[in-house]
Every structure is written in C-alpha cells, then in structure tokens.
Scaffold this active site. Structure first.
Site, PDB file in Angstrom:
ATOM      1  N   ARG A 168       0.904  -1.214   0.067  1.00  0.00           N
ATOM      2  CA  ARG A 168       0.102   0.185   0.064  1.00  0.00           C
ATOM      3  C   ARG A 168       0.933   1.328   0.082  1.00  0.00           C
ATOM      4  O   ARG A 168       0.539   2.185   0.696  1.00  0.00           O
ATOM      5  CB  ARG A 168      -1.137   0.037   1.116  1.00  0.00           C
ATOM      6  CG  ARG A 168      -2.046  -1.149   1.051  1.00  0.00           C
ATOM      7  CD  ARG A 168      -3.011  -0.911   0.333  1.00  0.00           C
ATOM      8  NE  ARG A 168      -3.858  -1.911   0.342  1.00  0.00           N
ATOM      9  CZ  ARG A 168      -3.744  -3.248  -0.268  1.00  0.00           C
ATOM     10  NH1 ARG A 168      -2.783  -3.559  -1.063  1.00  0.00           N
ATOM     11  NH2 ARG A 168      -4.705  -4.199  -0.094  1.00  0.00           N
TER      12      ARG A 168
HETATM   13  N1  EPU Z   1     -11.290 -11.636   9.058  1.00  0.00           N
HETATM   14  C1  EPU Z   1     -11.986 -11.676  10.397  1.00  0.00           C
HETATM   15  N2  EPU Z   1     -12.912 -10.469  10.475  1.00  0.00           N
HETATM   16  C2  EPU Z   1     -13.123  -9.544   9.511  1.00  0.00           C
HETATM   17  C3  EPU Z   1     -12.205  -9.595   8.474  1.00  0.00           C
HETATM   18  C4  EPU Z   1     -11.284 -10.511   8.407  1.00  0.00           C
HETATM   19  O1  EPU Z   1     -11.848 -12.393  10.976  1.00  0.00           O
HETATM   20  O2  EPU Z   1     -13.982  -8.700   9.788  1.00  0.00           O
HETATM   21  C5  EPU Z   1     -10.212 -12.716   8.975  1.00  0.00           C
HETATM   22  C6  EPU Z   1     -10.563 -13.458   7.579  1.00  0.00           C
HETATM   23  O3  EPU Z   1     -11.466 -14.451   8.052  1.00  0.00           O
HETATM   24  C7  EPU Z   1      -9.488 -14.095   7.239  1.00  0.00           C
HETATM   25  C8  EPU Z   1      -8.230 -12.845   7.867  1.00  0.00           C
HETATM   26  O4  EPU Z   1      -9.116 -12.125   8.711  1.00  0.00           O
HETATM   27  O5  EPU Z   1      -8.972 -15.236   7.895  1.00  0.00           O
HETATM   28  C9  EPU Z   1      -7.971 -11.971   6.566  1.00  0.00           C
HETATM   29  O6  EPU Z   1      -9.123 -11.370   6.045  1.00  0.00           O
HETATM   30  P1  EPU Z   1      -8.972 -10.859   4.578  1.00  0.00           P
HETATM   31  O7  EPU Z   1      -8.754 -12.173   3.413  1.00  0.00           O
HETATM   32  O8  EPU Z   1     -10.337 -10.319   4.307  1.00  0.00           O
HETATM   33  O9  EPU Z   1      -7.966  -9.920   4.186  1.00  0.00           O
HETATM   34  P2  EPU Z   1      -7.634  -8.423   5.102  1.00  0.00           P
HETATM   35  O10 EPU Z   1      -6.261  -8.783   5.527  1.00  0.00           O
HETATM   36  O11 EPU Z   1      -8.772  -8.088   5.974  1.00  0.00           O
HETATM   37  C10 EPU Z   1      -6.716  -7.589   2.803  1.00  0.00           C
HETATM   38  C11 EPU Z   1      -6.807  -6.129   2.372  1.00  0.00           C
HETATM   39  C12 EPU Z   1      -7.865  -5.993   1.466  1.00  0.00           C
HETATM   40  C13 EPU Z   1      -8.043  -6.995   0.243  1.00  0.00           C
HETATM   41  C14 EPU Z   1      -8.000  -8.462   1.236  1.00  0.00           C
HETATM   42  C15 EPU Z   1      -8.283  -9.457   0.028  1.00  0.00           C
HETATM   43  C16 EPU Z   1      -5.508  -4.680   3.675  1.00  0.00           C
HETATM   44  C17 EPU Z   1      -5.570  -3.661   4.917  1.00  0.00           C
HETATM   45  N3  EPU Z   1      -6.600  -5.085   3.174  1.00  0.00           N
HETATM   46  O12 EPU Z   1      -7.634  -7.887   3.822  1.00  0.00           O
HETATM   47  O13 EPU Z   1      -7.677  -4.706   0.886  1.00  0.00           O
HETATM   48  O14 EPU Z   1      -9.171  -6.878  -0.517  1.00  0.00           O
HETATM   49  O15 EPU Z   1      -6.765  -8.581   1.833  1.00  0.00           O
HETATM   50  O16 EPU Z   1      -7.069  -9.678  -0.749  1.00  0.00           O
HETATM   51  O17 EPU Z   1      -4.382  -4.878   3.217  1.00  0.00           O
HETATM   52  C18 EPU Z   1      -7.896  -2.250   0.885  1.00  0.00           C
HETATM   53  O18 EPU Z   1      -6.896  -2.036   1.047  1.00  0.00           O
HETATM   54  O19 EPU Z   1      -8.697  -1.368   1.026  1.00  0.00           O
HETATM   55  C19 EPU Z   1      -8.487  -3.715   0.930  1.00  0.00           C
HETATM   56  C20 EPU Z   1      -9.945  -3.760   0.907  1.00  0.00           C
END
Ligand code: EPU
Length: 294
Positions: A168
């Site tokens: 990012r």
């Molecule tokens: N999780 C939870 N609760 C939540 C959200 C996530 O328990 O409310 C758990 C999920 O179940 C999973 C883990 O946390 O086991 C990771 O979650 P997720 O795969 O949704 O990925 P993330 O790390 O929360 C990142 C990026 C997103 C991107 C997703 C998918 C960041 C801050 N966020 O989210 O990017 O879409 O991976 O690849 O790096 C953005 O940057 O605006 C964004 C949406």
C-alpha cells in the site's frame, strides 16, 4: 495576492468532495482543477507553485477521507486523463481511467495479476499511488512504468522495477500520476484471466461490503501479518456506530456510511476502534486511507 484567471474558474468549479468520494463525506476545496492533458496538469502544478498554493491530487476518491470543512488547497482531479493505448507488449492507461474497467479489459489484454483485482474501485492513478491489490493480484504484478508531473511541474516518465512498490505504498507522493504502463504477458490466456476474475469476484462478494459507501479498508494490516479486520472483530467492534459511520458487520476493517455520516463521525469512530484494539491486542493500527484535513 493576485491569482490568474485559471484560479477564478477553478474556484467556480469547486464543489463539496462528498459527491466525489466513495465514502460520501468531505467539504469543498477552494479551487478544483480538472485538466484533460498531461501538459495542462504540468501547467497547473507550476501555477500553484508560483503562487504558493498547496495542491492535492484527487483520483477516484475511493481511499480518501476528506474533512468536513473547507479544504484550504487546490485540488487537481485526474478523471479527464483517460488515454488508453494498446501496444503489442504493453498498454498505457490514463490516470483517470476507471480501474474496474481496466481489470475487465485485462482479461483479454493479458495484463498479469490484474484480472485478480475485481471489486477494487477507483482510478488507475489512485491504485498505482496506493499499490492496491489483494490476495488474487496487485497492481504491481503488471505495472512497468509511470508517467507523471513532479512537484515542480516537470513531466517525468519512469520505469517501475518488479518489487519496487511496497505494501500500500509507492514513491509517487508529491507527484501527479498521469498515466501508467502495464506489461502484456503472452502466456496469460483470456481463459486463465477470466477464471481468476470469477474466483476473485466470488471471494470478494462473500467477504467485503462492496455495495456500501466506504473507503475500503480503513487500516493497514500490522507488519506481523495479522489482519486488522480480524483484530477489530475480535475486539467485538463490528456494528459499532458513531453518528452515520459504522464498523461494517461483514468485514470489520471497513467503516461504512449508513446515510448521513460526516468526516467527524468517521474520525471519532476510527479513534474508538484504535483505542479498543490497543487495549485488547496491544496493537497500534495505522490508517490506510489518505486523510485530507483543512
Ligand atoms: N477476518 C475476520 N474478520 C473480519 C475480517 C477478516 O476474522 O472482519 C479474517 C478473515 O476471515 C481472514 C483474515 O481475517 O481469515 C484475513 O481477512 P481478508 O482475507 O479479508 O484480508 P484482509 O487482510 O482483511 C486484505 C486487504 C484488502 C484486500 C483483502 C483481500 C489490507 C488492509 N486489506 O484484507 O484490501 O481486499 O486483503 O485480498 O491490506 C483495501 O486495502 O482497501 C482492501 C480492501
């Protein structure tokens, strides 16, 4: 200070940025410029510099939290920079081109990684600046070059090396990105691209509040690899609300505008989330969204 006529036009054009940001909050800048060429962009940067007017860049407004009051700077919006030039080994795309449309075209054009980025809103300039992406692909998988205007109003063209853009982040702060160059990979068949697109889209629809008004993920994931969303959920903050701003009940790293949120609501909620996550997990969450205040 006497400002040239361009500023009077730009002042007239200025409107509240609530209408131009995905989360739907934000006040009015004093000046809003909307150049339709790179040369015009460069001229605006030089004009602002010559008159000591601070300048901010507005892409798709999707990763941005603009304050409620008047913005004491000029804003240069890139949405009219919409070039789309397909060559044999690469594609050059204007900063104002919509990223979702590019992601769809990437399937046919063989731009590696990009078909794995459906559901990421915004403009090409914005996603390059943020190095947007996710588990199925990121902008930097295909990005090989950037055109832009530097802080002194000089046009630049520069290569981007693999791995050069961090999580990012990009080296383009203080510049206006005007176009991006993506490589075409002949090994990427449309079938492979379409399959990746479908897989990523299904996953995204199931895990993120795509139709709500938000600025995407609010916080960066901590450097230890944990997910900010998970930490916020574990702190039992899903559904927490301040005014019209609410922690999404679907993905806790999204703050959604339930209708009439103000930037002040969002900031207050951000502070509550930070404080609680610090208390429960001992982790200091860092904002991912860009903040414009004053
Ligand atoms: N999780 C939870 N609760 C939540 C959200 C996530 O328990 O409310 C758990 C999920 O179940 C999973 C883990 O946390 O086991 C990771 O979650 P997720 O795969 O949704 O990925 P993330 O790390 O929360 C990142 C990026 C997103 C991107 C997703 C998918 C960041 C801050 N966020 O989210 O990017 O879409 O991976 O690849 O790096 C953005 O940057 O605006 C964004 C949406």
């Amino acid at each position: 200070m006497v400002l040239p006529r361009d500023f009077a036009d730009a002042a007239e054009r200025a409107e509240a940025l609530a209408g131009r940001t995905s989360i739907g909050v934000g006040g009015r800048p004093r000046w809003l410029f909307e150049p339709s060429s790179e040369a015009a962009c460069a001229q605006i940067v030089r004009l602002c510099r010559a008159h000591g007017v601070p300048l901010r860049v507005l892409g798709g407004g999707c990763n941005l939290l603009v304050g409620d009051g008047e913005i004491e700077s000029a804003v240069i919006a890139t949405r009219r920079l919409r070039a789309f030039d397909v060559q044999e080994s690469q594609v050059t795309v204007g900063a104002g081109f919509g990223f979702p449309a590019l992601v769809r075209r990437a399937i046919e054009l063989g731009l590696p990684g990009l078909p794995g980025c459906p559901g990421i809103p915004g403009s090409v300039g914005g996603v390059v600046f943020m190095n947007a992406g996710g588990r199925f692909g990121t902008v930097s998988d295909a990005l090989v070059g950037v055109r832009g205007v530097d802080g002194e109003g000089r046009v630049f063209v520069r290569d981007v090396e693999p791995g050069e853009l961090g999580y990012r982040s990009s080296p383009f702060g203080g510049c206006v990105v005007t176009a991006a160059v993506f490589r075409r990979d002949p090994a990427w068949t449309p079938e492979r691209g379409a399959a990746l697109y479908r897989k990523a889209m299904d996953w995204k629809r199931g895990s993120q509040p795509l139709s709500a008004r938000s600025a995407g993920c609010m916080f960066k994931n901590p450097s230890d690899g944990r997910s900010a969303g998970r930490l916020i959920e574990e702190a039992r903050l899903k559904g927490l609300q301040v005014g019209g701003a609410m922690v999404s009940t679907q993905h806790a790293n999204f703050i959604v505008n339930t209708g009439a949120a103000t930037a002040a609501d969002v900031h207050a909620l951000v502070e509550q989330v930070r404080a609680r996550v610090r208390e429960v997990h001992g982790v200091d969450l860092e904002l991912e969204v860009q903040v414009w205040d004053g």
